[in-house]
Design a protein around this motif. Sequence first.
Motif, PDB file in Angstrom:
ATOM      1  N   ALA A  19       0.832  -1.204   0.000  1.00 11.38           N
ATOM      2  CA  ALA A  19       0.000   0.000   0.000  1.00 11.38           C
ATOM      3  C   ALA A  19       0.869   1.258   0.000  1.00 11.38           C
ATOM      4  CB  ALA A  19      -0.930  -0.008   1.208  1.00 11.38           C
ATOM      5  N   LEU A  20       1.935   1.244   0.777  1.00  8.52           N
ATOM      6  CA  LEU A  20       2.844   2.390   0.811  1.00  8.52           C
ATOM      7  C   LEU A  20       3.571   2.553  -0.523  1.00  8.52           C
ATOM      8  CD1 LEU A  20       4.297   1.889   4.398  1.00  8.52           C
ATOM      9  CD2 LEU A  20       2.879   3.805   3.636  1.00  8.52           C
ATOM     10  N   ARG A  21       4.032   1.437  -1.067  1.00  3.69           N
ATOM     11  CA  ARG A  21       4.722   1.505  -2.367  1.00  3.69           C
ATOM     12  C   ARG A  21       3.792   2.020  -3.463  1.00  3.69           C
ATOM     13  NH1 ARG A  21       7.669  -3.214  -0.658  1.00  3.69           N
ATOM     14  NH2 ARG A  21       5.936  -4.532  -1.313  1.00  3.69           N
ATOM     15  N   GLY A  22       2.531   1.672  -3.369  1.00  6.31           N
ATOM     16  CA  GLY A  22       1.579   2.089  -4.391  1.00  6.31           C
ATOM     17  C   GLY A  22       1.314   3.585  -4.405  1.00  6.31           C
ATOM     18  N   HIS A  23       1.761   4.277  -3.358  1.00  6.96           N
ATOM     19  CA  HIS A  23       1.529   5.720  -3.278  1.00  6.96           C
ATOM     20  C   HIS A  23       2.835   6.521  -3.254  1.00  6.96           C
ATOM     21  CE1 HIS A  23      -2.275   4.025  -1.712  1.00  6.96           C
ATOM     22  NE2 HIS A  23      -2.826   5.098  -2.248  1.00  6.96           N
ATOM     23  N   GLN A  24       3.944   5.886  -3.599  1.00  4.03           N
ATOM     24  CA  GLN A  24       5.232   6.550  -3.416  1.00  4.03           C
ATOM     25  C   GLN A  24       5.449   7.735  -4.354  1.00  4.03           C
ATOM     26  OE1 GLN A  24       8.063   3.421  -3.979  1.00  4.03           O
ATOM     27  NE2 GLN A  24       7.787   3.287  -6.188  1.00  4.03           N
ATOM     28  N   PHE A 237      -0.020  11.204   6.468  1.00  2.62           N
ATOM     29  CA  PHE A 237      -0.594  10.301   5.468  1.00  2.62           C
ATOM     30  C   PHE A 237       0.006   8.902   5.540  1.00  2.62           C
ATOM     31  CE2 PHE A 237       2.821  12.752   3.448  1.00  2.62           C
ATOM     32  CZ  PHE A 237       3.630  11.747   2.941  1.00  2.62           C
ATOM     33  N   LEU A 238       1.228   8.780   6.073  1.00  5.73           N
ATOM     34  CA  LEU A 238       1.819   7.453   6.230  1.00  5.73           C
ATOM     35  C   LEU A 238       0.998   6.593   7.187  1.00  5.73           C
ATOM     36  CD1 LEU A 238       5.619   8.345   6.470  1.00  5.73           C
ATOM     37  CD2 LEU A 238       4.411   7.357   4.516  1.00  5.73           C
ATOM     38  N   LEU A 239       0.443   7.216   8.214  1.00  3.66           N
ATOM     39  CA  LEU A 239      -0.433   6.506   9.132  1.00  3.66           C
ATOM     40  C   LEU A 239      -1.754   6.161   8.460  1.00  3.66           C
ATOM     41  CD1 LEU A 239       0.288   8.671  12.291  1.00  3.66           C
ATOM     42  CD2 LEU A 239       0.759   6.241  12.088  1.00  3.66           C
ATOM     43  N   GLY A 240      -2.299   7.115   7.720  1.00  2.00           N
ATOM     44  CA  GLY A 240      -3.572   6.881   7.044  1.00  2.00           C
ATOM     45  C   GLY A 240      -3.501   5.741   6.046  1.00  2.00           C
ATOM     46  N   ILE A 241      -2.458   5.715   5.235  1.00  2.00           N
ATOM     47  CA  ILE A 241      -2.292   4.654   4.231  1.00  2.00           C
ATOM     48  C   ILE A 241      -2.176   3.297   4.910  1.00  2.00           C
ATOM     49  CG2 ILE A 241      -0.725   3.722   2.484  1.00  2.00           C
ATOM     50  CD1 ILE A 241      -0.033   6.666   1.776  1.00  2.00           C
ATOM     51  N   GLN A 242      -1.384   3.235   5.968  1.00  2.00           N
ATOM     52  CA  GLN A 242      -1.184   1.961   6.666  1.00  2.00           C
ATOM     53  C   GLN A 242      -2.478   1.462   7.305  1.00  2.00           C
ATOM     54  OE1 GLN A 242       2.706   1.289   8.859  1.00  2.00           O
ATOM     55  NE2 GLN A 242       2.602   3.529   8.824  1.00  2.00           N
ATOM     56  N   PHE A 243      -3.171   2.337   7.999  1.00  2.00           N
ATOM     57  CA  PHE A 243      -4.394   1.899   8.676  1.00  2.00           C
ATOM     58  C   PHE A 243      -5.487   1.525   7.682  1.00  2.00           C
ATOM     59  CE2 PHE A 243      -2.860   3.177  12.854  1.00  2.00           C
ATOM     60  CZ  PHE A 243      -3.447   2.180  13.637  1.00  2.00           C
ATOM     61  N   LEU A 244      -5.534   2.210   6.560  1.00  2.00           N
ATOM     62  CA  LEU A 244      -6.518   1.832   5.545  1.00  2.00           C
ATOM     63  C   LEU A 244      -6.260   0.407   5.066  1.00  2.00           C
ATOM     64  CD1 LEU A 244      -8.952   2.820   3.948  1.00  2.00           C
ATOM     65  CD2 LEU A 244      -7.375   3.733   2.219  1.00  2.00           C
ATOM     66  N   ALA A 245      -4.996   0.070   4.854  1.00  2.00           N
ATOM     67  CA  ALA A 245      -4.642  -1.290   4.433  1.00  2.00           C
ATOM     68  C   ALA A 245      -4.966  -2.310   5.516  1.00  2.00           C
ATOM     69  CB  ALA A 245      -3.160  -1.355   4.073  1.00  2.00           C
ATOM     70  N   LEU A 246      -4.760  -1.945   6.774  1.00  2.00           N
ATOM     71  CA  LEU A 246      -4.987  -2.869   7.880  1.00  2.00           C
ATOM     72  C   LEU A 246      -6.473  -3.116   8.133  1.00  2.00           C
ATOM     73  CD1 LEU A 246      -3.520  -4.432  10.232  1.00  2.00           C
ATOM     74  CD2 LEU A 246      -3.954  -2.401  11.640  1.00  2.00           C
ATOM     75  N   LEU A 247      -7.283  -2.064   7.967  1.00  5.95           N
ATOM     76  CA  LEU A 247      -8.701  -2.151   8.320  1.00  5.95           C
ATOM     77  C   LEU A 247      -9.564  -2.693   7.190  1.00  5.95           C
ATOM     78  CD1 LEU A 247      -8.973   1.279  10.159  1.00  5.95           C
ATOM     79  CD2 LEU A 247      -8.980  -0.971  11.231  1.00  5.95           C
ATOM     80  N   GLU A 248      -9.188  -2.393   5.951  1.00  8.23           N
ATOM     81  CA  GLU A 248      -9.980  -2.863   4.818  1.00  8.23           C
ATOM     82  C   GLU A 248      -9.937  -4.389   4.742  1.00  8.23           C
ATOM     83  OE1 GLU A 248     -10.353   0.378   1.282  1.00  8.23           O
ATOM     84  OE2 GLU A 248      -8.425  -0.632   1.433  1.00  8.23           O
TER      85      GLU A 248
END
Length: 341
Positions: A19-24, A237-248
């Motif tokens: 998810a992080l790589r996809g937004h780099q 946004f690093l937190l947002g991207i990570q939590f979105l991946a974890l919660l979805e």
Amino acid sequence: MIHLMNDYDCVGHPVVLEALRGHQDKRFSNYGSDEKTAEAKAVLLGLLEKPGADVHFIPTGTLTNLTALSAFLRPHEAVIAPVTAHIFAHETGAIEATGHKVLSVETKDGKLGPEDISSVVEVHTDEHMVKPRLVYISQTTEFGGVYTSAELRALRGACDEYGLLLYIDGARLAYALASSRCDFGLPEIAELADAFYLGGAKIGLLFGEALVICNPQLQDDFRFLIKQRGGLMGKGFLLGIQFLALLEDGLFLELGEQANSAAAALYEGLKSLGYEFEIVTESNQVFPIVNKDELARLSANIEFEAWNRLSSTRSSIRFVTSWQTTEDDIEAVLTLMTRSA
């Protein structure tokens, strides 16, 4: 080495890293005002079924506890917590450093009950003492124990009786929710707690915790307080991207189930080998009792924490499983711990 020291000794889960790589190559608004953080908050609020809750992503668990408790308490107010509580035993006096005393209670399993709350409140009677105002528990406990719905409701009742806030440290909340002992979900946590957090660092994120403030009276100006304590990240946004991946798609529960399953297999395997335990395994932590020779021998092949010295010859040790723990790991541990007849 077989790695069972903790559940946060790797960079992150592949889904989170992807998810992080996809937004780099993208650009985001700063300090958590970006769209990914907003999406992650919306997903979490949907899981909680509590649209009026306030969600904040904070980099670490200690900083989450420090920011929240110092915000919720007036200068003369104190926290009731088990003696094993992270804020009492493992956060370098962070809460006390803000001027708030932690009133610790001895418990056999790391859990608080209504009677523990009563015992503290009833001896703090006037202005010559600090005033108990907040009850701190962790779910899971430091021993990996899981509060049931009935136990949480009993604590809520005691808090209501004495006018106390209920705060739940959820560094390992995903493991509690995935436990076979658990008879509730996130909506009930949001119903019963004034505030709690859902840990990310111990369940596959690089870093980050999601603080949920359920009580509207505690929500005002909280971003000011996060900033003041040093927790408002420019790259929020690093937190947002990570939590979105974890919660979805329920990844946090899937990872919790994997770790709990590994711990259960380890517990049952060690039990069949004749080991005793300091406490019964209910989530992703296992506490076998070993002798001095076993402690030294196992240290050469397994990373674990020496937990409690029970006598001059016997100690409990702690194994912590995670989403990375494999069946081969469990089999290897059981082989190493097989006792000769």
